[in-house]
Design a protein around this motif. Structure first.
Motif, PDB file in Angstrom:
ATOM      1  N   GLN A 103      21.444 -12.829  36.826  1.00  0.00           N
ATOM      2  CA  GLN A 103      20.375 -13.733  37.284  1.00  0.00           C
ATOM      3  C   GLN A 103      20.575 -14.209  38.726  1.00  0.00           C
ATOM      4  O   GLN A 103      20.077 -15.279  39.092  1.00  0.00           O
ATOM      5  CB  GLN A 103      20.224 -14.939  36.347  1.00  0.00           C
ATOM      6  CG  GLN A 103      19.922 -14.519  34.903  1.00  0.00           C
ATOM      7  CD  GLN A 103      19.090 -15.559  34.175  1.00  0.00           C
ATOM      8  OE1 GLN A 103      17.925 -15.787  34.501  1.00  0.00           O
ATOM      9  NE2 GLN A 103      19.683 -16.187  33.193  1.00  0.00           N
ATOM     10  N   LEU A 104      21.322 -13.439  39.507  1.00  0.00           N
ATOM     11  CA  LEU A 104      21.578 -13.862  40.894  1.00  0.00           C
ATOM     12  C   LEU A 104      20.285 -13.885  41.711  1.00  0.00           C
ATOM     13  O   LEU A 104      20.101 -14.759  42.558  1.00  0.00           O
ATOM     14  CB  LEU A 104      22.620 -12.948  41.560  1.00  0.00           C
ATOM     15  CG  LEU A 104      23.991 -12.892  40.879  1.00  0.00           C
ATOM     16  CD1 LEU A 104      24.983 -12.089  41.731  1.00  0.00           C
ATOM     17  CD2 LEU A 104      24.540 -14.276  40.593  1.00  0.00           C
ATOM     18  N   GLY A 105      19.380 -12.948  41.445  1.00  0.00           N
ATOM     19  CA  GLY A 105      18.096 -12.916  42.155  1.00  0.00           C
ATOM     20  C   GLY A 105      17.311 -14.195  41.886  1.00  0.00           C
ATOM     21  O   GLY A 105      16.801 -14.830  42.815  1.00  0.00           O
ATOM     22  N   ARG A 106      17.264 -14.573  40.619  1.00  0.00           N
ATOM     23  CA  ARG A 106      16.539 -15.787  40.252  1.00  0.00           C
ATOM     24  C   ARG A 106      17.203 -17.024  40.863  1.00  0.00           C
ATOM     25  O   ARG A 106      16.515 -17.932  41.342  1.00  0.00           O
ATOM     26  CB  ARG A 106      16.485 -15.891  38.724  1.00  0.00           C
ATOM     27  CG  ARG A 106      15.718 -17.079  38.294  1.00  0.00           C
ATOM     28  CD  ARG A 106      15.203 -16.942  36.886  1.00  0.00           C
ATOM     29  NE  ARG A 106      14.640 -18.217  36.455  1.00  0.00           N
ATOM     30  CZ  ARG A 106      14.079 -18.415  35.285  1.00  0.00           C
ATOM     31  NH1 ARG A 106      14.002 -17.423  34.427  1.00  0.00           N
ATOM     32  NH2 ARG A 106      13.590 -19.587  34.972  1.00  0.00           N
ATOM     33  N   LYS A 133       6.616  -8.119  40.688  1.00  0.00           N
ATOM     34  CA  LYS A 133       5.778  -9.299  40.470  1.00  0.00           C
ATOM     35  C   LYS A 133       6.215 -10.150  39.267  1.00  0.00           C
ATOM     36  O   LYS A 133       6.336 -11.368  39.391  1.00  0.00           O
ATOM     37  CB  LYS A 133       4.320  -8.862  40.292  1.00  0.00           C
ATOM     38  CG  LYS A 133       3.368  -9.505  41.254  1.00  0.00           C
ATOM     39  CD  LYS A 133       1.975  -8.934  41.129  1.00  0.00           C
ATOM     40  CE  LYS A 133       1.258  -9.438  39.904  1.00  0.00           C
ATOM     41  NZ  LYS A 133      -0.153  -8.951  39.869  1.00  0.00           N
ATOM     42  N   PRO A 134       6.477  -9.524  38.109  1.00  0.00           N
ATOM     43  CA  PRO A 134       6.856 -10.342  36.943  1.00  0.00           C
ATOM     44  C   PRO A 134       8.115 -11.179  37.205  1.00  0.00           C
ATOM     45  O   PRO A 134       8.212 -12.319  36.742  1.00  0.00           O
ATOM     46  CB  PRO A 134       7.097  -9.293  35.839  1.00  0.00           C
ATOM     47  CG  PRO A 134       6.282  -8.115  36.263  1.00  0.00           C
ATOM     48  CD  PRO A 134       6.347  -8.096  37.766  1.00  0.00           C
ATOM     49  N   PHE A 135       9.054 -10.626  37.967  1.00  0.00           N
ATOM     50  CA  PHE A 135      10.271 -11.387  38.306  1.00  0.00           C
ATOM     51  C   PHE A 135       9.911 -12.654  39.080  1.00  0.00           C
ATOM     52  O   PHE A 135      10.371 -13.754  38.743  1.00  0.00           O
ATOM     53  CB  PHE A 135      11.254 -10.513  39.115  1.00  0.00           C
ATOM     54  CG  PHE A 135      12.307 -11.313  39.826  1.00  0.00           C
ATOM     55  CD1 PHE A 135      13.335 -11.919  39.109  1.00  0.00           C
ATOM     56  CD2 PHE A 135      12.256 -11.508  41.206  1.00  0.00           C
ATOM     57  CE1 PHE A 135      14.291 -12.696  39.754  1.00  0.00           C
ATOM     58  CE2 PHE A 135      13.208 -12.292  41.858  1.00  0.00           C
ATOM     59  CZ  PHE A 135      14.232 -12.884  41.118  1.00  0.00           C
ATOM     60  N   TYR A 136       9.073 -12.512  40.109  1.00  0.00           N
ATOM     61  CA  TYR A 136       8.711 -13.681  40.920  1.00  0.00           C
ATOM     62  C   TYR A 136       7.837 -14.664  40.140  1.00  0.00           C
ATOM     63  O   TYR A 136       7.895 -15.867  40.360  1.00  0.00           O
ATOM     64  CB  TYR A 136       8.063 -13.229  42.236  1.00  0.00           C
ATOM     65  CG  TYR A 136       9.095 -12.655  43.177  1.00  0.00           C
ATOM     66  CD1 TYR A 136      10.012 -13.493  43.816  1.00  0.00           C
ATOM     67  CD2 TYR A 136       9.192 -11.289  43.405  1.00  0.00           C
ATOM     68  CE1 TYR A 136      10.988 -12.981  44.655  1.00  0.00           C
ATOM     69  CE2 TYR A 136      10.166 -10.764  44.249  1.00  0.00           C
ATOM     70  CZ  TYR A 136      11.068 -11.618  44.878  1.00  0.00           C
ATOM     71  OH  TYR A 136      12.039 -11.112  45.690  1.00  0.00           O
ATOM     72  N   GLU A 137       7.026 -14.158  39.232  1.00  0.00           N
ATOM     73  CA  GLU A 137       6.229 -15.042  38.379  1.00  0.00           C
ATOM     74  C   GLU A 137       7.145 -15.923  37.518  1.00  0.00           C
ATOM     75  O   GLU A 137       6.895 -17.110  37.339  1.00  0.00           O
ATOM     76  CB  GLU A 137       5.248 -14.229  37.535  1.00  0.00           C
ATOM     77  CG  GLU A 137       4.074 -13.735  38.405  1.00  0.00           C
ATOM     78  CD  GLU A 137       3.195 -12.692  37.724  1.00  0.00           C
ATOM     79  OE1 GLU A 137       2.114 -12.399  38.277  1.00  0.00           O
ATOM     80  OE2 GLU A 137       3.592 -12.149  36.674  1.00  0.00           O
ATOM     81  N   LYS A 138       8.239 -15.334  37.031  1.00  0.00           N
ATOM     82  CA  LYS A 138       9.217 -16.113  36.244  1.00  0.00           C
ATOM     83  C   LYS A 138       9.873 -17.185  37.105  1.00  0.00           C
ATOM     84  O   LYS A 138      10.351 -18.203  36.605  1.00  0.00           O
ATOM     85  CB  LYS A 138      10.298 -15.189  35.671  1.00  0.00           C
ATOM     86  CG  LYS A 138       9.923 -14.585  34.337  1.00  0.00           C
ATOM     87  CD  LYS A 138      11.104 -13.796  33.762  1.00  0.00           C
ATOM     88  CE  LYS A 138      10.626 -12.514  33.136  1.00  0.00           C
ATOM     89  NZ  LYS A 138      11.629 -11.457  33.154  1.00  0.00           N
ATOM     90  N   CYS A 139       9.905 -16.953  38.420  1.00  0.00           N
ATOM     91  CA  CYS A 139      10.489 -17.933  39.365  1.00  0.00           C
ATOM     92  C   CYS A 139       9.457 -18.980  39.791  1.00  0.00           C
ATOM     93  O   CYS A 139       9.738 -19.817  40.651  1.00  0.00           O
ATOM     94  CB  CYS A 139      11.032 -17.231  40.602  1.00  0.00           C
ATOM     95  SG  CYS A 139      12.380 -16.075  40.290  1.00  0.00           S
ATOM     96  N   GLY A 140       8.223 -18.904  39.238  1.00  0.00           N
ATOM     97  CA  GLY A 140       7.213 -19.919  39.540  1.00  0.00           C
ATOM     98  C   GLY A 140       6.200 -19.503  40.600  1.00  0.00           C
ATOM     99  O   GLY A 140       5.316 -20.288  40.967  1.00  0.00           O
ATOM    100  N   TYR A 141       6.306 -18.284  41.088  1.00  0.00           N
ATOM    101  CA  TYR A 141       5.391 -17.807  42.145  1.00  0.00           C
ATOM    102  C   TYR A 141       4.140 -17.190  41.528  1.00  0.00           C
ATOM    103  O   TYR A 141       4.176 -16.663  40.413  1.00  0.00           O
ATOM    104  CB  TYR A 141       6.107 -16.791  43.043  1.00  0.00           C
ATOM    105  CG  TYR A 141       7.041 -17.486  44.032  1.00  0.00           C
ATOM    106  CD1 TYR A 141       6.690 -17.612  45.364  1.00  0.00           C
ATOM    107  CD2 TYR A 141       8.234 -18.048  43.609  1.00  0.00           C
ATOM    108  CE1 TYR A 141       7.521 -18.286  46.258  1.00  0.00           C
ATOM    109  CE2 TYR A 141       9.072 -18.722  44.488  1.00  0.00           C
ATOM    110  CZ  TYR A 141       8.703 -18.831  45.822  1.00  0.00           C
ATOM    111  OH  TYR A 141       9.512 -19.505  46.692  1.00  0.00           O
TER     112      TYR A 141
END
Lengths: 152, 152
Positions: A103-106, A133-141
């Motif tokens: 989870q270092l990216g997150r 996109k799904p990764f950044y969506e999980k980060c709130g974007y």
């Protein structure tokens, strides 16, 4: 949004001049070509970022041995709109291939977004592929517009 | 890509501290809210841009009377990737409503892109709505990725 905890011994910190052979350049090679960068060039670049530390916030995650294994940049842009508001630009997020799944990216995105909030930004923007996109969506974007590019 | 000619008497130039009541703020209201900005705040902001003129290139188009009728910002970001390459970010393109049809938007984009080339940028990026995509495509830009946003 809070970041997941860093693995034991890992740390989130500013990139330093002493990171020339400490995994920073190697980690960025995950993204694209870095070219041959001399130690003097690296020092000059980090000096430029440090001189303008209210604009450039180059950050890294180090592992338990102190080696850089993930990188990210926040650029804080002072605008006129929104009452002389600031916007954060997140750039060059890279995680070393052997460090996936931690989870270092997150952690990078949440930490850089918090830095932008601390710097008074009213929003943060970044560009990503459809695949990420799904990764950044999980980060709130949220996907709001089209990222356009011209190569010179 | 070359820019269409400016209308007679119009000019492309840097934004100056003396532009407080010269149409700059008014033109940006086409985009979004600017809030109430005092003359001191405006001076401080332009001073910040001028102090970091290798990073911020705030530009405007003035009409034959010298009033600002279009605006655009180029932010030049120094990176490590691509042999310590630089990337240009185009921001806050605005054209006064009564100035449509004069190709001022296209002149701004082509001129800011040329500024980025002169500053050594290997690419320029910007975000736009789906609706404005054809305009930027005519300016030589391609839709390559997703622009993601978080509001703080």
């Amino acid at each position: 949004m809070s970041a997941p905890p860093l693995p034991e011994g890992y740390a989130f910190r500013a990139v330093q001049k002493s990171d020339y052979t400490n995994g920073y350049i190697e980690t960025l090679k995950v993204l694209t070509t870095t070219g041959d960068i001399s130690e003097a060039q690296f020092h000059n670049l980090v000096q430029h970022w440090e001189t303008h530390s209210h604009i450039y916030k180059a950050r890294a995650i180090t592992d338990a041995s102190g080696k850089i294994v993930a990188t990210g940049m926040l650029v804080v842009e002072k605008k006129l709109i929104h009452s002389c508001g600031s916007v954060g630009h997140i750039e060059d997020i890279a995680v070393a291939k052997d460090q996936q799944g931690k989870q270092l990216g997150r952690i990078l995105i949440v930490s850089l977004t918090a830095l932008a909030r601390d710097a008074g930004c009213y929003k943060v923007i970044l560009d990503c592929s459809e695949h990420n996109k799904p990764f950044y969506e999980k980060c709130g974007y949220k996907h709001e517009s089209c990222a356009m590019v011209v190569r010179l």
